[in-house]
Design a protein around this motif. Structure first.
Motif, PDB file in Angstrom:
ATOM      1  N   GLY A 903       1.011  -1.509   0.634  1.00 52.17           N
ATOM      2  CA  GLY A 903       0.220  -0.141  -0.065  1.00 52.17           C
ATOM      3  C   GLY A 903       0.977   1.267  -0.030  1.00 52.17           C
ATOM      4  O   GLY A 903       0.445   2.161  -0.010  1.00 52.17           O
ATOM      5  N   GLN A 904       2.439   0.855   0.020  1.00 54.82           N
ATOM      6  CA  GLN A 904       2.864   2.520  -0.069  1.00 54.82           C
ATOM      7  C   GLN A 904       2.967   3.192  -1.452  1.00 54.82           C
ATOM      8  O   GLN A 904       4.122   2.625  -2.329  1.00 54.82           O
ATOM      9  CB  GLN A 904       4.459   2.188   0.876  1.00 54.82           C
ATOM     10  N   HIS A 905       2.295   3.432  -2.294  1.00 55.25           N
ATOM     11  CA  HIS A 905       2.287   3.364  -3.627  1.00 55.25           C
ATOM     12  C   HIS A 905       2.817   4.701  -3.756  1.00 55.25           C
ATOM     13  O   HIS A 905       3.274   5.114  -4.607  1.00 55.25           O
ATOM     14  CB  HIS A 905       0.014   4.602  -3.642  1.00 55.25           C
ATOM     15  N   ASP A 906       3.025   6.043  -3.348  1.00 55.85           N
ATOM     16  CA  ASP A 906       3.958   6.638  -3.721  1.00 55.85           C
ATOM     17  C   ASP A 906       5.748   6.694  -3.935  1.00 55.85           C
ATOM     18  O   ASP A 906       5.852   6.705  -4.314  1.00 55.85           O
ATOM     19  CB  ASP A 906       3.997   8.125  -2.353  1.00 55.85           C
ATOM     20  N   GLN A 907       5.793   5.424  -2.797  1.00 56.51           N
ATOM     21  CA  GLN A 907       7.299   5.073  -3.042  1.00 56.51           C
ATOM     22  C   GLN A 907       7.154   4.358  -4.454  1.00 56.51           C
ATOM     23  O   GLN A 907       8.285   3.551  -5.309  1.00 56.51           O
ATOM     24  CB  GLN A 907       7.498   4.233  -1.753  1.00 56.51           C
ATOM     25  N   ALA A 908       6.139   3.327  -4.382  1.00 54.34           N
ATOM     26  CA  ALA A 908       5.550   2.183  -6.539  1.00 54.34           C
ATOM     27  C   ALA A 908       5.776   3.827  -6.721  1.00 54.34           C
ATOM     28  O   ALA A 908       6.722   2.589  -8.273  1.00 54.34           O
ATOM     29  CB  ALA A 908       4.587   1.794  -5.416  1.00 54.34           C
ATOM     30  N   ARG A 909       5.046   4.451  -6.818  1.00 55.50           N
ATOM     31  CA  ARG A 909       5.200   5.367  -8.217  1.00 55.50           C
ATOM     32  C   ARG A 909       6.652   6.015  -8.674  1.00 55.50           C
ATOM     33  O   ARG A 909       7.093   5.984  -9.215  1.00 55.50           O
ATOM     34  CB  ARG A 909       4.114   6.303  -7.854  1.00 55.50           C
ATOM     35  N   ALA A 910       7.611   6.045  -7.059  1.00 58.71           N
ATOM     36  CA  ALA A 910       8.689   6.916  -7.835  1.00 58.71           C
ATOM     37  C   ALA A 910       9.525   6.250  -7.953  1.00 58.71           C
ATOM     38  O   ALA A 910       9.706   6.538  -9.215  1.00 58.71           O
ATOM     39  CB  ALA A 910       9.259   7.197  -5.980  1.00 58.71           C
ATOM     40  N   MET A 911       9.603   4.788  -7.723  1.00 59.44           N
ATOM     41  CA  MET A 911      10.520   3.817  -8.026  1.00 59.44           C
ATOM     42  C   MET A 911       9.962   3.704  -9.607  1.00 59.44           C
ATOM     43  O   MET A 911      10.961   3.714 -11.031  1.00 59.44           O
ATOM     44  CB  MET A 911      10.170   2.287  -7.619  1.00 59.44           C
ATOM     45  N   ALA A 929       6.287   0.260 -21.908  1.00 58.08           N
ATOM     46  CA  ALA A 929       4.552   0.041 -21.893  1.00 58.08           C
ATOM     47  C   ALA A 929       4.238  -0.278 -20.672  1.00 58.08           C
ATOM     48  O   ALA A 929       2.951  -0.303 -20.383  1.00 58.08           O
ATOM     49  CB  ALA A 929       4.791  -0.608 -23.727  1.00 58.08           C
ATOM     50  N   ARG A 930       4.541  -1.096 -20.212  1.00 62.03           N
ATOM     51  CA  ARG A 930       4.340  -2.138 -18.919  1.00 62.03           C
ATOM     52  C   ARG A 930       4.140  -1.621 -17.950  1.00 62.03           C
ATOM     53  O   ARG A 930       3.271  -1.553 -17.497  1.00 62.03           O
ATOM     54  CB  ARG A 930       5.100  -3.453 -19.103  1.00 62.03           C
ATOM     55  N   ILE A 931       5.612  -0.668 -18.207  1.00 63.17           N
ATOM     56  CA  ILE A 931       6.051   0.195 -16.725  1.00 63.17           C
ATOM     57  C   ILE A 931       4.443   1.143 -16.879  1.00 63.17           C
ATOM     58  O   ILE A 931       3.698   1.844 -16.209  1.00 63.17           O
ATOM     59  CB  ILE A 931       6.963   0.944 -16.592  1.00 63.17           C
ATOM     60  N   GLN A 932       4.104   1.838 -17.778  1.00 60.16           N
ATOM     61  CA  GLN A 932       2.812   3.472 -18.012  1.00 60.16           C
ATOM     62  C   GLN A 932       2.240   2.319 -17.250  1.00 60.16           C
ATOM     63  O   GLN A 932       1.007   2.861 -17.233  1.00 60.16           O
ATOM     64  CB  GLN A 932       3.396   3.460 -19.008  1.00 60.16           C
ATOM     65  N   LEU A 938      -2.723   1.989 -11.185  1.00 64.81           N
ATOM     66  CA  LEU A 938      -1.636   1.482  -9.986  1.00 64.81           C
ATOM     67  C   LEU A 938      -2.602   3.285  -9.546  1.00 64.81           C
ATOM     68  O   LEU A 938      -3.147   3.919  -8.141  1.00 64.81           O
ATOM     69  CB  LEU A 938      -0.146   2.425  -8.919  1.00 64.81           C
ATOM     70  N   ALA A 939      -2.917   4.345 -10.402  1.00 68.05           N
ATOM     71  CA  ALA A 939      -3.601   5.318 -10.374  1.00 68.05           C
ATOM     72  C   ALA A 939      -5.295   5.157 -10.262  1.00 68.05           C
ATOM     73  O   ALA A 939      -6.538   6.146  -9.648  1.00 68.05           O
ATOM     74  CB  ALA A 939      -3.692   6.585 -11.197  1.00 68.05           C
ATOM     75  N   THR A 940      -5.398   4.180 -11.009  1.00 68.71           N
ATOM     76  CA  THR A 940      -7.255   4.300 -11.146  1.00 68.71           C
ATOM     77  C   THR A 940      -7.730   2.736 -10.164  1.00 68.71           C
ATOM     78  O   THR A 940      -8.417   3.291  -9.374  1.00 68.71           O
ATOM     79  CB  THR A 940      -6.966   4.005 -12.448  1.00 68.71           C
ATOM     80  N   LEU A 945      -3.435  -4.100  -9.582  1.00 68.24           N
ATOM     81  CA  LEU A 945      -1.679  -4.442 -10.451  1.00 68.24           C
ATOM     82  C   LEU A 945      -1.210  -5.965 -10.513  1.00 68.24           C
ATOM     83  O   LEU A 945      -1.396  -6.481  -9.468  1.00 68.24           O
ATOM     84  CB  LEU A 945      -0.640  -4.158  -9.039  1.00 68.24           C
ATOM     85  N   PRO A 946      -0.340  -5.960 -11.594  1.00 76.46           N
ATOM     86  CA  PRO A 946       0.651  -7.926 -11.949  1.00 76.46           C
ATOM     87  C   PRO A 946       1.534  -8.097 -10.363  1.00 76.46           C
ATOM     88  O   PRO A 946       2.309  -6.658  -9.445  1.00 76.46           O
ATOM     89  CB  PRO A 946       0.875  -7.417 -12.587  1.00 76.46           C
ATOM     90  N   THR A 947       1.711  -9.069  -9.838  1.00 69.80           N
ATOM     91  CA  THR A 947       2.353  -9.289  -9.410  1.00 69.80           C
ATOM     92  C   THR A 947       3.566  -9.853  -9.571  1.00 69.80           C
ATOM     93  O   THR A 947       4.627  -9.727  -8.450  1.00 69.80           O
ATOM     94  CB  THR A 947       2.187 -10.425  -7.931  1.00 69.80           C
ATOM     95  N   SER A 948       4.411  -9.536 -10.443  1.00 67.90           N
ATOM     96  CA  SER A 948       5.582  -9.451 -10.936  1.00 67.90           C
ATOM     97  C   SER A 948       5.960  -8.554 -12.289  1.00 67.90           C
ATOM     98  O   SER A 948       5.597  -7.614 -12.442  1.00 67.90           O
ATOM     99  CB  SER A 948       5.943 -10.632 -11.824  1.00 67.90           C
ATOM    100  N   GLY A 949       7.459  -8.568 -11.959  1.00 71.52           N
ATOM    101  CA  GLY A 949       8.516  -7.402 -12.901  1.00 71.52           C
ATOM    102  C   GLY A 949       8.856  -7.972 -13.708  1.00 71.52           C
ATOM    103  O   GLY A 949       8.410  -9.125 -15.033  1.00 71.52           O
ATOM    104  N   VAL A 950       9.687  -6.694 -14.239  1.00 69.84           N
ATOM    105  CA  VAL A 950      10.560  -7.654 -15.567  1.00 69.84           C
ATOM    106  C   VAL A 950      11.271  -8.975 -16.011  1.00 69.84           C
ATOM    107  O   VAL A 950      11.583  -9.154 -14.460  1.00 69.84           O
ATOM    108  CB  VAL A 950      11.277  -6.536 -15.874  1.00 69.84           C
TER     109      VAL A 950
END
Length: 952
Positions: A903-911, A929-932, A938-940, A945-950
């Protein structure tokens, strides 16, 4: 008078000294027609014919009426001029004295019925009304015909003035003007008669007779005829020393007075842009040492009386130095009431040596009215007399095309009242340091100014009709005014030829497309004049610099290319820079304008082939050996290559630390790519492969994915010619990896299997392990994690036989990663912790970062989000410390997920925002495109949100 309307130069309307804007070129054409026919009706048919001829616009009559209406709107009753409708047309009602053309004709007519002293004053006033070419900048057939007739009137009035001046005994004053007129038309017998009479009365009878003999010889040779009776009679009277040729010394003789020389050539018609440079010249004129610049309301007299200002306008041939000097000069003629002196010093002439300063001084003395009988013989005394004559005068002195400071310095005036403009292709350091010159280096035109130049010459409609061709012409000419002028002139002469054809010629032929029969308007010829002024060593260096790999070059690379020592190279580069054939930026890198570089390359091809190839080999070795040093600093654990010694004369650069290495790679990257291309062209296969190898760490860490593919394509082709199977295996493997990352899976698998086959065939276990590891990454990018794990396991098994703990650690981490992706967090954690321990024990910080990143992924997917965050942070710190921006982006991407899960959305958004910028910079469009999408979610809808990254 309140209003002053001018056509004997640019068409202008001034009211009480205020310039009234009358619109664009076509509207000025309308005004010009009405001014020529002032107080007479111009019918609509005449207006259309004179402004548009056979190229009438759509709905021509309404358009013309609209232009007249606009003109009416800018004229007010206070202007004492109005456009009125009358008799089916329009009349410009104005006092004829307010129009320079009609005032000129009235003065000439009045002079013909006046006594000589009054006639001379009237004719001088009439000739003084001219400010260049009539209707400057406007082109219609009717105006061209009027312009031709007006030029005849001007010449006639000028010669009438000379006749009257000679009768008044002012032969010395008119001699400089007659020198110029005789040069312009060496068959004009009226001018010849005036010139001979002036020379005779100035005590130079021998010169007058010599001029007659030369004229007679030219007439016989070119026209097959003798001089006319009048000229023959004058010749005989001079031979007889007829006293009637000598004007009276009293009575009708005019009172002697200092002449006001007006030697400036006409201003350039197509001058465009240069607002900054013109402003700098204004500032130089207005600034006096030890004082503040005058305020804007200071009178012109105070501004003109500034301390001597020498603006040495540098720049290559064809860059527009003379155009700038003349444009500025004509815009400020009112500041120089005592006249202007102009001389072409022919510093870079194709057919003569530079003019000696003593010759220029004598020309100035004649223009200033010095009595020929009293001009001293000694050159230094002549220079002193020149300085004395201009002391306290407010004059402009233009010294054009100076070869060097030594040629210009003797022409500097005495006192502090004159202004001097010097143009030269060299930086006139002597004037700057010893005489306090204001230096102005002239650069190329910007795209907007270049397009404006073409528009002024060709018309807005033609330019607008072919925007792509115009853009290409602007780009190919690179802002070179002479190049643009040549193209514009040819296009103007061939209105039916599409501009795209001119662009195609320039694209295919380069600077050769700008060749012209007129040397003064041929860019290759103009550049050749500068080239011939160089020493042999400078010429060789100039040619070689045209061939240097890359868009620019550093001093050490240039030293390797030329084979000279660093101090000697510094001097040669400075000489080329002062000759305006080379540019140096604020970072100490040297480059050439594209057209100059094309010319330089042409000159290089005149050098022996072995000289060219040796120079390029030294340059390639400079880049190869310096890159090898830099790569070792970036990744000390990488096994170094065994390089041959650099070619004799090559000077590889020592790099002190990883930061310096990374900075060098960043700066030299385009040159390194070009160096590999040069090596490929010359079939230096070993260097091609080795350059790709030295770039590998830099490319992978900085995310240069497309360049990575390009260099390994070249390296793989070159490796096929090498005897070393390990080199071929590595080339196929790294080329396969580049293909895989860019999503070209089939090509990737093909090359990776070739790499694996070569390694197995030659029992190369190291390359076998690396091939399996890379195959694992390729299958991961295809989404087949199970097949990826199989290859990663093979790689680990082989690496455990190699006695290479760091390699084993890398394979352990890979197995852990793929195990985690398949859902077995416990086994994945064990593998990655074991890898981390090995990396730490053997001091491999990049390996540690990879293990920490894997552990962060494992903990996040195991639901341990608080534990995942420090692992990712450790990875980020290590990657940042080693400038591995490629993996920094990946770790930022991964770190955002546990923050979002907590739930730390500001930190996630910054990363993710930082990762997004890096992905975009690296051209990783799919990841961006995936990050966008993650940021949008995250905003809506953060819960979706998906649970995995790159992928790794």
């Amino acid at each position: 008078m309140a209003s002053e309307l001018r056509v004997l130069g640019p068409v202008e309307l001034q009211v009480d000294g205020r310039l009234v804007e009358v619109g664009h070129a076509r509207q000025r054409c309308v005004l010009a027609v009405l001014l020529v026919e002032a107080n007479r009706v111009v019918t609509m048919e005449q207006l259309l014919d004179r402004v548009w001829a056979d190229r009438l616009p759509h709905k021509a009559r309404p358009v013309a009426s609209n232009y007249v209406s606009r003109l009416r709107r800018v004229l007010t009753p206070a202007d004492d001029v109005a456009v009125v409708r009358r008799g089916g047309g329009y009349v410009l009602e104005v006092d004829p004295e307010a129009v320079d053309l009609h005032r000129f004709r009235r003065l000439v007519e009045q002079a013909r019925g006046s006594e000589d002293p009054q006639a001379l004053a009237l004719l001088e006033e009439a000739v003084g009304l001219w400010r260049g070419e009539p209707f400057a900048g406007l082109e219609t057939p009717w105006l061209a015909a009027v312009r031709t007739n007006l030029e005849r009137e001007r010449v006639a009035a000028r010669l009438d003035r000379v006749d009257v001046a000679l009768r008044c005994g002012r032969h010395t004053e008119v001699l400089p003007e007659l020198f110029a007129l005789a040069d312009q038309d060496d068959l004009d017998e009226r001018v010849a008669a005036q010139f001979m009479l002036a020379l005779h009365n100035a005590g130079r009878t021998a010169d007058a007779l010599v001029h007659y003999r030369r004229l007679r010889a030219r007439l016989i040779e070119q026209l097959g005829t003798e001089p006319g009776t009048a000229l023959q009679d004058l010749h005989q009277r001079i031979l007889d020393t007829d006293p009637a040729l000598t004007p009276p010394t009293s009575g009708t003789a005019a009172k002697p007075q200092d002449p006001v020389p007006q030697q400036l050539p006409a201003p350039p018609r197509w001058f465009t842009g240069r607002g900054t440079e013109l402003a700098r010249l204004d500032q130089a004129l207005a600034t006096q040492p030890g004082q503040d610049p005058p305020s804007s309301d200071t009178g012109s007299e105070a501004q003109a009386a500034a301390t001597v200002v020498i603006s040495a306008i540098g720049g290559a041939g064809g860059i527009g130095k003379t155009w700038l000097a003349l444009t500025w000069s004509h815009r400020h003629l009112d500041r120089f009431p005592d006249g202007q002196l102009f001389v072409d010093l022919r510093g870079f002439s194709p057919d003569s040596e530079p003019m000696p300063p003593t010759t220029a001084v004598r020309g100035f003395l004649h223009a200033l009215g010095a009595d020929p009988g009293r001009i001293p013989v000694d050159p230094q005394a002549q220079a002193a007399l020149y300085r004395s004559l201009v002391t306290h005068k407010r004059m402009l002195i233009v010294l054009d095309n100076a070869a060097d400071a030594a040629q210009a310095a003797p022409l500097l005036p005495g006192g502090d009242s004159c202004t001097v403009l010097v143009t030269s292709r060299k930086t006139l350091t002597g004037l700057i340091t010893r005489h306090g010159a204001h230096h102005l280096t002239l650069d190329t035109l910007g795209d907007d100014a270049a397009r404006a130049l073409l528009t002024r010459r060709l018309g807005a409609a033609r330019v607008a009709a072919e925007p792509d061709a115009v853009a290409e012409l602007v780009g190919l000419c690179g802002g070179f005014p002479l190049a643009l002028g040549i193209i514009a002139g040819r296009a103007y002469a061939h209105p039916d030829v599409p501009l795209a054809e001119f662009a195609a010629d320039l694209r295919g032929l380069g600077v050769d497309a700008l060749e012209d029969d007129d040397p003064a308007t041929s860019l290759p010829t103009v550049l050749s004049w500068s080239f011939r002024a160089l020493t042999t060593q400078q010429q060789i260096a100039f040619g070689l610099l045209g061939m240097v790999p890359g868009p620019d070059v550093s001093l050490p690379a240039a030293a390797s290319l030329t084979g000279l020592s660093l101090p000697r190279t510094t001097r040669v580069l400075r000489d080329l820079q002062e000759a305006s054939l080379l540019n140096r930026d604020t970072h100490g890198r040297y480059s050439m304008h594209d057209l100059i570089r094309h010319y330089a390359t042409d000159t290089a091809h005149r050098l022996p082939q072995d000289v060219r190839e040796s120079a390029l080999r030294r340059a390639v070795d400079f880049y190869l050996h310096t890159a090898h040093t830099g790569d070792h600093l970036l990744d000390p654990r990488r096994h170094p290559l065994s390089l041959d010694s650099p070619a004799l004369g090559s000077h590889p650069r020592p790099l002190p630390d990883p930061s310096a290495a990374l900075a060098w790679f960043d700066t030299e990257h385009p040159c390194l790519l070009a160096a590999q291309h040069t090596a490929t062209t010359h079939r230096w296969h070993q260097a091609v492969w080795q350059l790709a190898w030295t770039l590998n760490t830099f490319h992978t860490r900085q995310g240069h994915c497309h360049d990575h593919l390009t260099v390994w394509k070249a390296a793989q082709a070159a490796a096929d010619h090498l005897p070393d199977p390990a080199a071929r295996a590595m080339a196929h493997r790294l080329l396969g990896d580049a293909y895989a990352f860019l999503g070209q899976h089939d090509e990737a698998i093909e090359h990776l299997h070739q790499s694996l086959a070569l390694a197995e065939q030659h029992h190369d276990h190291t390359n076998q392990a690396l091939a399996h590891r890379t195959l694992a990454r390729a299958w991961e990018r295809q989404g087949d994690d199970r097949r990826a794990l199989e290859h990663a396991t093979h790689a680990l098994d082989i690496s455990r036989t190699l006695d290479d703990p760091v390699s084993e650690a890398r394979m352990l981490n890979n197995v852990g990663w793929f195990t985690a992706r398949l859902g077995d967090s416990d086994q994945a954690r064990d593998h990655c912790r074991a890898a981390l321990a090995l990396f730490h024990r053997h001091d491999d910080p990049i390996g540690e970062a990879a293990a920490y990143d894997s552990l962060g992924y494992i903990e996040h997917h195991a639901g341990h989000h608080e534990q995942a965050i420090p692992h990712y942070q450790h990875a980020l710190t290590l990657y940042r410390d080693h400038n591995d921006t490629f993996e920094v982006a990946n770790s930022l991407d991964g770190l955002g997920h546990p923050h979002a899960a907590l739930g730390q959305h500001d930190q996630a958004r910054a990363m993710w925002r930082e990762a997004l910028e890096l992905y975009r910079d690296q051209g990783r469009t799919d990841d961006a495109a995936r990050i966008q999408r993650q940021l949008d979610a995250l905003a809506t809808h953060p819960q979706s949100l998906p649970t995995s990254g790159v992928d790794r």
